[in-house]
Write a protein that holds these residues in place. Structure first.
Motif, PDB file in Angstrom:
ATOM      1  N   ASP A  82       0.826  -1.203   0.000  1.00  0.00           N
ATOM      2  CA  ASP A  82       0.000   0.000   0.000  1.00  0.00           C
ATOM      3  C   ASP A  82       0.864   1.258   0.000  1.00  0.00           C
ATOM      4  O   ASP A  82       2.094   1.200   0.043  1.00  0.00           O
ATOM      5  CB  ASP A  82      -0.965  -0.008   1.185  1.00  0.00           C
ATOM      6  N   GLY A  83       0.200   2.396  -0.045  1.00  0.00           N
ATOM      7  CA  GLY A  83       0.918   3.660  -0.134  1.00  0.00           C
ATOM      8  C   GLY A  83       1.804   3.952   1.058  1.00  0.00           C
ATOM      9  O   GLY A  83       2.903   4.496   0.912  1.00  0.00           O
ATOM     10  N   GLY A  84       1.348   3.600   2.248  1.00  0.00           N
ATOM     11  CA  GLY A  84       2.141   3.871   3.439  1.00  0.00           C
ATOM     12  C   GLY A  84       3.451   3.113   3.453  1.00  0.00           C
ATOM     13  O   GLY A  84       4.507   3.672   3.764  1.00  0.00           O
ATOM     14  N   TYR A  85       3.387   1.830   3.152  1.00  0.00           N
ATOM     15  CA  TYR A  85       4.600   1.012   3.084  1.00  0.00           C
ATOM     16  C   TYR A  85       5.530   1.542   1.997  1.00  0.00           C
ATOM     17  O   TYR A  85       6.742   1.665   2.191  1.00  0.00           O
ATOM     18  CB  TYR A  85       4.204  -0.432   2.796  1.00  0.00           C
ATOM     19  N   PHE A  86       4.950   1.851   0.844  1.00  0.00           N
ATOM     20  CA  PHE A  86       5.733   2.363  -0.280  1.00  0.00           C
ATOM     21  C   PHE A  86       6.460   3.651   0.116  1.00  0.00           C
ATOM     22  O   PHE A  86       7.659   3.816  -0.150  1.00  0.00           O
ATOM     23  CB  PHE A  86       4.799   2.614  -1.462  1.00  0.00           C
ATOM     24  N   ALA A  87       5.762   4.549   0.779  1.00  0.00           N
ATOM     25  CA  ALA A  87       6.356   5.829   1.167  1.00  0.00           C
ATOM     26  C   ALA A  87       7.505   5.657   2.155  1.00  0.00           C
ATOM     27  O   ALA A  87       8.507   6.375   2.090  1.00  0.00           O
ATOM     28  CB  ALA A  87       5.282   6.733   1.769  1.00  0.00           C
ATOM     29  N   ARG A  88       7.368   4.708   3.083  1.00  0.00           N
ATOM     30  CA  ARG A  88       8.451   4.486   4.048  1.00  0.00           C
ATOM     31  C   ARG A  88       9.731   4.076   3.336  1.00  0.00           C
ATOM     32  O   ARG A  88      10.829   4.508   3.711  1.00  0.00           O
ATOM     33  CB  ARG A  88       8.047   3.419   5.071  1.00  0.00           C
ATOM     34  N   TYR A  89       9.596   3.260   2.288  1.00  0.00           N
ATOM     35  CA  TYR A  89      10.787   2.856   1.552  1.00  0.00           C
ATOM     36  C   TYR A  89      11.288   3.965   0.634  1.00  0.00           C
ATOM     37  O   TYR A  89      12.505   4.105   0.420  1.00  0.00           O
ATOM     38  CB  TYR A  89      10.526   1.567   0.771  1.00  0.00           C
ATOM     39  N   ILE A  90      10.394   4.766   0.099  1.00  0.00           N
ATOM     40  CA  ILE A  90      10.834   5.904  -0.710  1.00  0.00           C
ATOM     41  C   ILE A  90      11.724   6.812   0.130  1.00  0.00           C
ATOM     42  O   ILE A  90      12.759   7.309  -0.342  1.00  0.00           O
ATOM     43  CB  ILE A  90       9.625   6.675  -1.260  1.00  0.00           C
ATOM     44  N   ARG A  91      11.346   7.012   1.375  1.00  0.00           N
ATOM     45  CA  ARG A  91      12.183   7.826   2.274  1.00  0.00           C
ATOM     46  C   ARG A  91      13.565   7.186   2.437  1.00  0.00           C
ATOM     47  O   ARG A  91      14.593   7.876   2.436  1.00  0.00           O
ATOM     48  CB  ARG A  91      11.485   7.963   3.631  1.00  0.00           C
ATOM     49  N   ARG A  92      13.612   5.875   2.539  1.00  0.00           N
ATOM     50  CA  ARG A  92      14.899   5.187   2.676  1.00  0.00           C
ATOM     51  C   ARG A  92      15.721   5.289   1.393  1.00  0.00           C
ATOM     52  O   ARG A  92      16.958   5.381   1.444  1.00  0.00           O
ATOM     53  CB  ARG A  92      14.669   3.727   3.076  1.00  0.00           C
ATOM     54  N   PHE A  93      15.047   5.270   0.241  1.00  0.00           N
ATOM     55  CA  PHE A  93      15.771   5.463  -1.017  1.00  0.00           C
ATOM     56  C   PHE A  93      16.446   6.833  -1.037  1.00  0.00           C
ATOM     57  O   PHE A  93      17.607   6.961  -1.425  1.00  0.00           O
ATOM     58  CB  PHE A  93      14.822   5.344  -2.212  1.00  0.00           C
ATOM     59  N   THR A  94      15.712   7.862  -0.641  1.00  0.00           N
ATOM     60  CA  THR A  94      16.298   9.203  -0.672  1.00  0.00           C
ATOM     61  C   THR A  94      17.427   9.330   0.345  1.00  0.00           C
ATOM     62  O   THR A  94      18.441   9.987   0.087  1.00  0.00           O
ATOM     63  CB  THR A  94      15.225  10.272  -0.407  1.00  0.00           C
ATOM     64  N   ALA A 140       5.423  11.354  -2.904  1.00  0.00           N
ATOM     65  CA  ALA A 140       5.674  12.794  -3.005  1.00  0.00           C
ATOM     66  C   ALA A 140       5.631  13.454  -1.629  1.00  0.00           C
ATOM     67  O   ALA A 140       6.438  14.338  -1.325  1.00  0.00           O
ATOM     68  CB  ALA A 140       4.649  13.435  -3.939  1.00  0.00           C
ATOM     69  N   ASP A 141       4.703  13.025  -0.782  1.00  0.00           N
ATOM     70  CA  ASP A 141       4.635  13.554   0.577  1.00  0.00           C
ATOM     71  C   ASP A 141       5.898  13.206   1.356  1.00  0.00           C
ATOM     72  O   ASP A 141       6.434  14.039   2.100  1.00  0.00           O
ATOM     73  CB  ASP A 141       3.406  13.005   1.299  1.00  0.00           C
ATOM     74  N   ALA A 142       6.382  11.967   1.179  1.00  0.00           N
ATOM     75  CA  ALA A 142       7.591  11.540   1.884  1.00  0.00           C
ATOM     76  C   ALA A 142       8.801  12.338   1.428  1.00  0.00           C
ATOM     77  O   ALA A 142       9.641  12.738   2.245  1.00  0.00           O
ATOM     78  CB  ALA A 142       7.825  10.046   1.661  1.00  0.00           C
ATOM     79  N   VAL A 143       8.903  12.588   0.120  1.00  0.00           N
ATOM     80  CA  VAL A 143      10.026  13.368  -0.407  1.00  0.00           C
ATOM     81  C   VAL A 143       9.940  14.809   0.075  1.00  0.00           C
ATOM     82  O   VAL A 143      10.942  15.407   0.468  1.00  0.00           O
ATOM     83  CB  VAL A 143      10.043  13.302  -1.948  1.00  0.00           C
ATOM     84  N   ARG A 144       8.745  15.376   0.064  1.00  0.00           N
ATOM     85  CA  ARG A 144       8.576  16.750   0.520  1.00  0.00           C
ATOM     86  C   ARG A 144       8.958  16.889   1.988  1.00  0.00           C
ATOM     87  O   ARG A 144       9.651  17.838   2.377  1.00  0.00           O
ATOM     88  CB  ARG A 144       7.139  17.202   0.308  1.00  0.00           C
ATOM     89  N   ASP A 145       8.574  15.922   2.813  1.00  0.00           N
ATOM     90  CA  ASP A 145       8.934  15.959   4.226  1.00  0.00           C
ATOM     91  C   ASP A 145      10.443  15.831   4.411  1.00  0.00           C
ATOM     92  O   ASP A 145      11.034  16.498   5.253  1.00  0.00           O
ATOM     93  CB  ASP A 145       8.226  14.833   4.980  1.00  0.00           C
ATOM     94  N   ALA A 146      11.059  14.976   3.587  1.00  0.00           N
ATOM     95  CA  ALA A 146      12.512  14.780   3.697  1.00  0.00           C
ATOM     96  C   ALA A 146      13.266  15.998   3.200  1.00  0.00           C
ATOM     97  O   ALA A 146      14.359  16.314   3.693  1.00  0.00           O
ATOM     98  CB  ALA A 146      12.931  13.551   2.897  1.00  0.00           C
ATOM     99  N   ASP A 147      12.691  16.712   2.217  1.00  0.00           N
ATOM    100  CA  ASP A 147      13.373  17.855   1.613  1.00  0.00           C
ATOM    101  C   ASP A 147      13.290  19.121   2.465  1.00  0.00           C
ATOM    102  O   ASP A 147      14.011  20.076   2.217  1.00  0.00           O
ATOM    103  CB  ASP A 147      12.755  18.173   0.247  1.00  0.00           C
ATOM    104  N   ALA A 148      12.394  19.162   3.438  1.00  0.00           N
ATOM    105  CA  ALA A 148      12.184  20.391   4.195  1.00  0.00           C
ATOM    106  C   ALA A 148      13.217  20.510   5.309  1.00  0.00           C
ATOM    107  O   ALA A 148      13.141  19.810   6.316  1.00  0.00           O
ATOM    108  CB  ALA A 148      10.772  20.398   4.791  1.00  0.00           C
TER     109      ALA A 148
END
Length: 316
Positions: A248-260, A282-290
C-alpha cells in the motif's frame, strides 16, 4: 528543474492503471494513444495531481517489433507522436513545473532476443526515438526495464547519436540482485557511468525492499545520479484476467524515504503502483526535503562523469 540537483518524483504504472480501467491484458497499451487518448490523458492528470514531477509517455513497447505482435507494425510514428502529444497537453494544463519523459522499452521481448541481432535492435529503437523527439518532443528519455546490459548500452548509444535530450538508463534486477544477463549493480553502474547518461537506475521486477539493496549499490558505484522505481510488491492473481499488488501507499512511502536517504535522486513506481502510491511518495520526499531552517532543499551538483573502457559481459 534539473536532473540530479534535487529529489524528483516520477509517476507510477501506466499499464496497471489502463488494465484497471478495463484494457485487456493482451492488448497493445500504446495503441490506446490513438483509440482512447482521453483515458491515457486522465491517468497522466491523476499522477500530476498526486504530485509527480515527471510523467512518462504511454510508449513503453511502442516499437515496430512489439507493436507488430499486436498488428500495428506500421504505426510506430503515429502512436509515439500521439503519446507525446497527450502527455504534453497534461503538462501544459498543470500549474507547476513538470517534465515529460519518453518511455522506451528494450527493442525486443525475451523470446525475440534469440533471433534478432544488435543491428536490427538498434534500428528498431532508432525509429521510436526519432518519433518521440520529433517536433516539440519530450524533455527527457527513460530507457526502462532493460534486463540485459548490452541492450541498454545499445539503447543509450542510439539516443545519444540522435538527440541531446537527457537520458535516464534503468536496468531491471531479479530477486538475487542480478540482471537477466547476469550483471551486478556494480557492473551496471560502472558501465553506464561511462556513457552519456544524465542518470542511471533501476525499475520493475522487484518491490521496494529488495530494490533498496540494489539502489544502494548503484549509488555507491555510480558517478552520476541514480533513480529507482520499484513495483508495489509481487502480483497476485485475483481472477482469470486480473491481478493485485499487496503493497500500500504507506509502506511504499516508508521505503521511498529510505531510497532518498541512500542518495537516490529520482524515485517513482513501476508495476502495481497507482496515484495513491505516488502521492504518498511525493509527501515523503517533501517531508525529507524540508530543512529545519525553512530554506529550499537542493542536492549538490553531480560528480563529473568518468569514461570507462569498453564493457565486456562477465560470466555470472
Amino acid at each position: 528543474m534539473n536532473l540530479g540537483q534535487q529529489i524528483l518524483v516520477c509517476d507510477g504504472a501506466m499499464g496497471t492503471m489502463l488494465h484497471a480501467a478495463g484494457a485487456a491484458l493482451d492488448r497493445s497499451l500504446p495503441e490506446l494513444n490513438l483509440s482512447d487518448p482521453v483515458l491515457v490523458s486522465t491517468i497522466h492528470e491523476s499522477y500530476l495531481s498526486a504530485g509527480a514531477d515527471i510523467i512518462q509517455t504511454n510508449t513503453f513497447g511502442a516499437n515496430r517489433l512489439w507493436l507488430g505482435d499486436h498488428g500495428f507494425p506500421d504505426q510506430v510514428d503515429e502512436i509515439n507522436r500521439a503519446g507525446v502529444r497527450i502527455a504534453r497537453t497534461a503538462q501544459d494544463q498543470c500549474e507547476r513545473e513538470v517534465l515529460v519523459a519518453g518511455s522506451v522499452s528494450p527493442a525486443v521481448t525475451a523470446s525475440q532476443r534469440r533471433r534478432i541481432g544488435s543491428a536490427e535492435r538498434a534500428e528498431v529503437l532508432r525509429e521510436q526515438v526519432r518519433a518521440i523527439t520529433a517536433g516539440r518532443g519530450v524533455d527527457l528519455i527513460i530507457l526502462e526495464t532493460f534486463g540485459y546490459l548490452d541492450e541498454l548500452v545499445e539503447a543509450v548509444c542510439v539516443v545519444a547519436d540522435l538527440t541531446d535530450v537527457p537520458v535516464i538508463a534503468q536496468a531491471t534486477f531479479a530477486d538475487d540482485a542480478y540482471t537477466l544477463g547476469g550483471e551486478t549493480p556494480r557492473e551496471v553502474a560502472a558501465v553506464l557511468s561511462g556513457l552519456p547518461v544524465a542518470m542511471l537506475g533501476t525499475n520493475c521486477t522487484i518491490g521496494p525492499q529488495r530494490m533498496l539493496t540494489v539502489a544502494e549499490d548503484l549509488v555507491r558505484y555510480a558517478s552520476v545520479p541514480v533513480s529507482a522505481q520499484p513495483n508495489a510488491g509481487q502480483p497476485r492473481r485475483t481472477g482469470p484476467r486480473s491481478f493485485e499488488f499487496a503493497i500500500d501507499g504507506g509502506y511504499f512511502a516508508r521505503y521511498i524515504r529510505r531510497f532518498t536517504e541512500a542518495g537516490v535522486s529520482l524515485v517513482g513506481g513501476c508495476c502495481g503502483t497507482t496515484p495513491t502510491h505516488i502521492r504518498a511518495a511525493a509527501d515523503a520526499v517533501r517531508d525529507a526535503d524540508a530543512p529545519h531552517d525553512g530554506t529550499a532543499y537542493s542536492r549538490p551538483p553531480a560528480p563529473r562523469r568518468r569514461y570507462l573502457p569498453a564493457w565486456r559481459p562477465s560470466p555470472r
